[in-house]
Design a protein around this motif. Sequence first.
Motif, PDB file in Angstrom:
ATOM      1  N   HIS A 127      -1.089  -1.123  -7.646  1.00 16.45           N
ATOM      2  CA  HIS A 127      -0.162  -2.155  -7.060  1.00 16.45           C
ATOM      3  C   HIS A 127      -0.331  -3.654  -7.687  1.00 16.45           C
ATOM      4  O   HIS A 127       0.922  -4.044  -8.269  1.00 16.45           O
ATOM      5  CB  HIS A 127      -0.298  -2.384  -5.676  1.00 16.45           C
ATOM      6  CG  HIS A 127       0.279  -1.115  -4.871  1.00 16.45           C
ATOM      7  ND1 HIS A 127       1.499  -0.910  -4.492  1.00 16.45           N
ATOM      8  CD2 HIS A 127      -0.720  -0.314  -4.118  1.00 16.45           C
ATOM      9  CE1 HIS A 127       1.666   0.267  -3.870  1.00 16.45           C
ATOM     10  NE2 HIS A 127       0.511   0.732  -3.563  1.00 16.45           N
ATOM     11  N   VAL A 128      -1.357  -4.116  -7.713  1.00 13.32           N
ATOM     12  CA  VAL A 128      -1.550  -5.527  -8.399  1.00 13.32           C
ATOM     13  C   VAL A 128      -1.554  -5.306  -9.872  1.00 13.32           C
ATOM     14  O   VAL A 128      -0.581  -6.067 -10.627  1.00 13.32           O
ATOM     15  CB  VAL A 128      -2.558  -6.101  -7.780  1.00 13.32           C
ATOM     16  CG1 VAL A 128      -2.728  -7.584  -8.463  1.00 13.32           C
ATOM     17  CG2 VAL A 128      -2.521  -6.259  -6.239  1.00 13.32           C
ATOM     18  N   THR A 160       6.835  -6.065  -2.683  1.00 10.84           N
ATOM     19  CA  THR A 160       5.984  -6.220  -1.669  1.00 10.84           C
ATOM     20  C   THR A 160       6.131  -5.400  -0.503  1.00 10.84           C
ATOM     21  O   THR A 160       6.605  -4.430  -0.435  1.00 10.84           O
ATOM     22  CB  THR A 160       5.638  -7.801  -1.322  1.00 10.84           C
ATOM     23  OG1 THR A 160       4.412  -8.001  -0.620  1.00 10.84           O
ATOM     24  CG2 THR A 160       7.147  -8.476  -0.822  1.00 10.84           C
ATOM     25  N   SER A 161       5.608  -5.782   0.518  1.00 14.26           N
ATOM     26  CA  SER A 161       5.526  -5.043   1.977  1.00 14.26           C
ATOM     27  C   SER A 161       5.460  -5.934   3.040  1.00 14.26           C
ATOM     28  O   SER A 161       4.901  -6.928   2.773  1.00 14.26           O
ATOM     29  CB  SER A 161       4.509  -4.074   1.608  1.00 14.26           C
ATOM     30  OG  SER A 161       4.348  -3.291   3.182  1.00 14.26           O
ATOM     31  N   GLY A 164       1.986  -6.735   3.336  1.00 14.19           N
ATOM     32  CA  GLY A 164       1.562  -7.979   2.572  1.00 14.19           C
ATOM     33  C   GLY A 164       1.927  -9.219   3.495  1.00 14.19           C
ATOM     34  O   GLY A 164       1.365 -10.208   3.133  1.00 14.19           O
ATOM     35  N   TYR A 174      -3.981  -1.818   0.838  1.00 13.00           N
ATOM     36  CA  TYR A 174      -2.504  -1.722   0.558  1.00 13.00           C
ATOM     37  C   TYR A 174      -1.945  -3.143   0.951  1.00 13.00           C
ATOM     38  O   TYR A 174      -1.196  -3.813   0.170  1.00 13.00           O
ATOM     39  CB  TYR A 174      -1.900  -0.881   1.466  1.00 13.00           C
ATOM     40  CG  TYR A 174      -0.367  -0.887   1.142  1.00 13.00           C
ATOM     41  CD1 TYR A 174       0.268  -0.381  -0.124  1.00 13.00           C
ATOM     42  CD2 TYR A 174       0.456  -0.968   2.339  1.00 13.00           C
ATOM     43  CE1 TYR A 174       1.529  -0.296  -0.317  1.00 13.00           C
ATOM     44  CE2 TYR A 174       1.809  -1.012   2.020  1.00 13.00           C
ATOM     45  CZ  TYR A 174       2.618  -0.673   1.006  1.00 13.00           C
ATOM     46  OH  TYR A 174       3.770  -0.660   0.584  1.00 13.00           O
ATOM     47  N   ALA A 175      -2.372  -3.761   2.126  1.00 16.90           N
ATOM     48  CA  ALA A 175      -1.886  -5.168   2.553  1.00 16.90           C
ATOM     49  C   ALA A 175      -2.411  -6.147   1.566  1.00 16.90           C
ATOM     50  O   ALA A 175      -1.777  -7.044   1.388  1.00 16.90           O
ATOM     51  CB  ALA A 175      -2.345  -5.412   3.974  1.00 16.90           C
ATOM     52  N   ALA A 176      -3.579  -6.141   1.203  1.00 14.86           N
ATOM     53  CA  ALA A 176      -4.199  -7.325   0.325  1.00 14.86           C
ATOM     54  C   ALA A 176      -3.630  -7.156  -0.893  1.00 14.86           C
ATOM     55  O   ALA A 176      -3.281  -8.122  -1.799  1.00 14.86           O
ATOM     56  CB  ALA A 176      -5.722  -6.854   0.039  1.00 14.86           C
ATOM     57  N   LYS A 178      -0.456  -6.075  -1.502  1.00 13.89           N
ATOM     58  CA  LYS A 178       0.848  -6.387  -1.355  1.00 13.89           C
ATOM     59  C   LYS A 178       1.059  -7.911  -1.090  1.00 13.89           C
ATOM     60  O   LYS A 178       1.861  -8.755  -1.598  1.00 13.89           O
ATOM     61  CB  LYS A 178       1.668  -5.916  -0.275  1.00 13.89           C
ATOM     62  CG  LYS A 178       1.927  -4.472  -0.718  1.00 13.89           C
ATOM     63  CD  LYS A 178       2.549  -3.974  -2.012  1.00 13.89           C
ATOM     64  CE  LYS A 178       3.197  -2.794  -2.062  1.00 13.89           C
ATOM     65  NZ  LYS A 178       4.066  -2.434  -3.498  1.00 13.89           N
ATOM     66  N   ALA A 179       0.059  -8.536  -0.431  1.00 10.57           N
ATOM     67  CA  ALA A 179      -0.289 -10.020  -0.466  1.00 10.57           C
ATOM     68  C   ALA A 179      -0.486 -10.590  -1.919  1.00 10.57           C
ATOM     69  O   ALA A 179       0.245 -11.622  -2.100  1.00 10.57           O
ATOM     70  CB  ALA A 179      -1.253 -10.298   0.510  1.00 10.57           C
ATOM     71  N   ALA A 203      10.632  -7.122   0.077  1.00 14.11           N
ATOM     72  CA  ALA A 203       9.561  -6.189   1.087  1.00 14.11           C
ATOM     73  C   ALA A 203      10.561  -4.989   1.764  1.00 14.11           C
ATOM     74  O   ALA A 203      11.234  -5.219   2.871  1.00 14.11           O
ATOM     75  CB  ALA A 203       8.892  -7.129   2.109  1.00 14.11           C
TER      76      ALA A 203
END
Length: 296
Positions: A127-128, A160-161, A164, A174-176, A178-179, A203
């Motif tokens: 992701h990142v 993103t999501s 995030g 995943y949250a980290a 997407k943030a 998102a």
Amino acid sequence: MTGATGICEGRVVIVTGAGRGLGRAHALAFAAEGAKVVANDLGVGLDGAGCSESPAQQVVGEITAAGGAAVAHGGDIATTDGAASLVAAALETYGRLDTLVNNAGFLRDRMLVNLDEDDWDAVMRVHVKGHFLPLKHAAAHWRSEARAGRPVAARVVNTTSGAGLLGSVGQGNYAAAKAGIIGLTLVASAEMGRYGVQVNAIAPAARTRMTQDTFAGLSALPEDVSPLVVWLGSAASTGVTGRVFEAEAGRITVMEGWRPGPTADKGARWTPSEAGEAARKLLADSEPPQPVYGAR
């Protein structure tokens, strides 16, 4: 896409993770609006395992069968060579690059105490790093074009999501990630604006193979998200940059991020007790946070 208007006629668009789900919908929507598409997909499973070129090739086949132009790219965009070759594929095939849609990703959901280091690293990587490297190589090309005096109207749409934005129980990695993509979006928008590059993030909420287990009740389709992505990736979105949009079915929301709320200034150093008392007063005057997804 129904009611096509040709809003992306003549543009060359890269879509990562274009083989399935949201990426496939975006690639088809851009092609329907006149864009030439570079469809990137490693063809991995939901957890990032395996590798197959067939999903990207299938999307290219759909586009060309409908009279559009597309080429498949099967490189790993979370590597320098893979990201560089992706941008090169657009330039060598079509002679230009106008829009980058960073969409590739997968899940390895666990509660934090059960989350292995490998699961953390793999999700952060795709992701990142998988956003950063294509963006880096595309941005370097656009900067060179601008410095050479050639006009640039480039667009980047990152993915993103809600995880995030608000967090999501069982999805700490995943949250980290997407943030982090939101932070990357803001920095890239600020750095690249002078070169004619706009960078935004979406998102999305849609039922795909990646979300079908986590959000079983979700019925919105990937195709519902793509019109906003196409507009953000077109020249028509001039002046829109550094923003985050939620998109689900027929709903579009501009997400408003961190901004100063209630504040207190003693003018000198607080004691711990004073700081705590001040913090509680400020919290009483502040807006409560939105609940984390999955929290009870």
